[in-house]
Scaffold this active site. Structure first.
Site, short mmCIF file in Angstrom:
data_model
loop_
_atom_site.label_atom_id
_atom_site.label_comp_id
_atom_site.label_asym_id
_atom_site.label_seq_id
_atom_site.Cartn_x
_atom_site.Cartn_y
_atom_site.Cartn_z
CG ASP A 33 -2.33 0.97 1.16
OD1 ASP A 33 -2.79 0.77 0.18
OD2 ASP A 33 -2.27 2.13 1.58
CG ASP A 49 6.07 6.97 -11.06
OD1 ASP A 49 6.99 6.85 -9.81
OD2 ASP A 49 5.75 5.83 -11.39
#
Ligand code: IMP
Length: 207
Positions: free
Chosen positions: A75, A165
């Site tokens: 997670d 990202d």
């Protein structure tokens, strides 16, 4: 000392295809075979905990109970200093059912600009955080943490990786996380760190 796997099959308790690919890459050559919760058609449990460790534990235990196999869950999320740690544990939820990351990165940029008067003036420090948990079918759970610090870009760059990202430049890099090769991302990422700690503690010892 953690209980070690002795080969066999481990379930990757995720439905996120790109995350599964990263986890598979990080476990390549480890001697264990992998099945993902996605491929096994397992139900996705509600992530009701308030932190990464709690949600990774929920996901790993649900897969271990459903399959009777050791199960590994990650997670993770992006924590933005100038937004008091948001989106944090809600990183996936912020992207909505469509998982629209260009729109969600723009939302973060705009939230910082609003709070600080402009994006240029904002506190752009951020970190990717993860907790990786291995659950055994008998209910034992062991967890490992990873963190990479960096700075947010106003204009996202690159097409590698996934999620947030393209807007994140790790400390010591000039490229965004999405401009790194998969091997470069694994070397410095939060997930790479946590998976190396997991491998050291739980994978079969090599002779
Ligand atoms: P989870 O699947 O509930 O752990 O959600 C994690 C979410 O955090 C992902 O959907 C992404 O939005 C974000 N996230 C986690 N790890 C990364 C990463 O390595 N790069 C970019 N975004 C990430």
């Amino acid at each position: 000392m953690s209980r070690r796997l002795s080969g066999g099959t481990v379930v990757l308790a995720s439905h996120n295809a790109k995350k599964i690919r990263e986890l598979e890459g990080l476990l390549a050559g480890s001697g264990i075979s992998l099945r993902s919760a996605r491929d096994l058609g397992l139900a996705e449990p509600a992530e009701t905990a308030a932190d990464f460790r709690g949600n990774a534990t929920i996901k790993a235990l649900a897969a271990a109970e459903a399959t009777g196999l050791p199960s590994l869950a990650d997670d993770s999320g992006l924590s933005v200093a100038g937004l008091d740690g948001a989106p944090g544990v809600h990183s996936s939820r912020w992207a909505g059912p469509e998982q629209d990351y260009p729109a969600t990165m723009a939302r973060i940029r705009d939230a910082l600009a609003t709070r600080f008067g402009s994006f240029a003036a904002a506190d752009k420090r951020a970190a990717f955080l993860t907790v990786v948990c291995l659950a055994w079918p008998d209910g034992e759970v062991v967890c490992f943490e990873g963190r990479v610090d960096g700075t947010l870009l106003e204009t996202p760059r690159g097409s590698g990786g996934f999620g947030y990202d393209p807007m994140f430049v790790p400390d010591g890099e000039s490229r965004s996380m999405a401009e790194l090769t998969p091997a470069e991302k694994d070397r410095l990422s939060h997930r790479g760190q946590a998976m190396r700690a997991f491998a050291e503690a739980c994978l079969p010892e090599r002779r």
